[in-house]
Motif scaffolding. Sequence first.
Motif, short mmCIF file in Angstrom:
data_model
loop_
_atom_site.label_atom_id
_atom_site.label_comp_id
_atom_site.label_asym_id
_atom_site.label_seq_id
_atom_site.Cartn_x
_atom_site.Cartn_y
_atom_site.Cartn_z
N GLN A 32 -3.84 -14.58 40.03
CA GLN A 32 -4.78 -15.39 40.81
C GLN A 32 -5.69 -14.55 41.69
O GLN A 32 -6.78 -14.99 42.05
N LEU A 33 -5.27 -13.34 42.03
CA LEU A 33 -6.08 -12.47 42.88
C LEU A 33 -7.00 -11.55 42.10
O LEU A 33 -7.90 -10.94 42.68
N LYS A 34 -6.80 -11.45 40.80
CA LYS A 34 -7.51 -10.42 40.02
C LYS A 34 -9.03 -10.54 40.08
O LYS A 34 -9.73 -9.54 40.05
N ASP A 35 -9.57 -11.75 40.17
CA ASP A 35 -11.02 -11.91 40.21
C ASP A 35 -11.60 -11.73 41.61
O ASP A 35 -12.72 -11.24 41.76
N SER A 36 -10.85 -12.12 42.63
CA SER A 36 -11.38 -12.05 43.99
C SER A 36 -11.07 -10.73 44.69
O SER A 36 -11.77 -10.34 45.61
N GLN A 37 -10.02 -10.05 44.26
CA GLN A 37 -9.62 -8.79 44.87
C GLN A 37 -9.46 -7.73 43.78
O GLN A 37 -8.99 -8.04 42.70
N LYS A 38 -9.81 -6.54 44.11
CA LYS A 38 -9.66 -5.45 43.13
C LYS A 38 -8.40 -4.65 43.42
O LYS A 38 -8.39 -3.43 43.37
N TRP A 39 -7.32 -5.37 43.75
CA TRP A 39 -6.06 -4.73 44.08
C TRP A 39 -5.25 -4.44 42.83
O TRP A 39 -5.23 -5.23 41.90
N LYS A 40 -4.58 -3.32 42.85
CA LYS A 40 -3.64 -2.99 41.77
C LYS A 40 -2.37 -3.82 41.97
O LYS A 40 -2.06 -4.22 43.10
N PRO A 41 -1.62 -4.07 40.91
CA PRO A 41 -0.38 -4.83 41.04
C PRO A 41 0.56 -4.26 42.11
O PRO A 41 1.21 -5.01 42.84
N LYS A 42 0.60 -2.94 42.22
CA LYS A 42 1.48 -2.32 43.22
C LYS A 42 1.07 -2.72 44.64
O LYS A 42 1.92 -2.92 45.51
N THR A 43 -0.23 -2.85 44.88
CA THR A 43 -0.73 -3.27 46.20
C THR A 43 -0.26 -4.68 46.52
O THR A 43 0.22 -4.96 47.62
N VAL A 44 -0.37 -5.58 45.55
CA VAL A 44 0.06 -6.97 45.74
C VAL A 44 1.56 -7.00 46.02
O VAL A 44 2.03 -7.70 46.93
N LYS A 45 2.33 -6.22 45.28
CA LYS A 45 3.78 -6.19 45.49
C LYS A 45 4.13 -5.62 46.86
O LYS A 45 5.09 -6.06 47.50
N THR A 46 3.34 -4.68 47.35
CA THR A 46 3.54 -4.14 48.70
C THR A 46 3.28 -5.23 49.74
O THR A 46 4.04 -5.37 50.71
N LEU A 47 2.22 -6.01 49.54
CA LEU A 47 1.92 -7.11 50.46
C LEU A 47 3.05 -8.14 50.45
O LEU A 47 3.44 -8.65 51.51
N ILE A 48 3.57 -8.44 49.28
CA ILE A 48 4.69 -9.38 49.17
C ILE A 48 5.89 -8.83 49.94
O ILE A 48 6.55 -9.55 50.70
N ARG A 49 6.19 -7.56 49.75
CA ARG A 49 7.33 -6.93 50.43
C ARG A 49 7.15 -7.01 51.95
O ARG A 49 8.09 -7.31 52.68
N ARG A 50 5.94 -6.76 52.43
CA ARG A 50 5.68 -6.84 53.88
C ARG A 50 5.92 -8.26 54.41
O ARG A 50 6.49 -8.44 55.48
N LEU A 51 5.48 -9.25 53.64
CA LEU A 51 5.67 -10.64 54.06
C LEU A 51 7.16 -11.00 54.08
O LEU A 51 7.61 -11.75 54.95
#
Length: 124
Positions: A32-51
Amino acid sequence: METAAKISDSEWEVMKIIWKNPNCTALDIIEQLKDSQKWKPKTVKTLIRRLIDKNIIGFEQYGREYKYYSLVNEDECRKAESDSFLQRVYSGSLKSMLLNLIEKENLSKEDLEDLKSILNERKM
């Protein structure tokens, strides 16, 4: 709610998805973030871990898959963020913020009537 003020801008993007899609996977969030954000999967997983570390989201494991859900109410988070913004930027003065916004925006007659109506209801 104190925790909400600790949500970074990037974490808010993840939370918006989790609030709309409880029990989503990391892959769902990445997709869902791929079009709005140019984050790598690892970045998203880091954000999830922080939350998770902040006790803002929880998870359940199903085999090798993790499903994430919110531990905090979206409306409460928005209120806490608004309160934090109001305090930081306008020293807690709602009147100053409203005057600033009203003066900067081109409000239609309909918008102005709506605002008047809301304010009149609050008087009662």
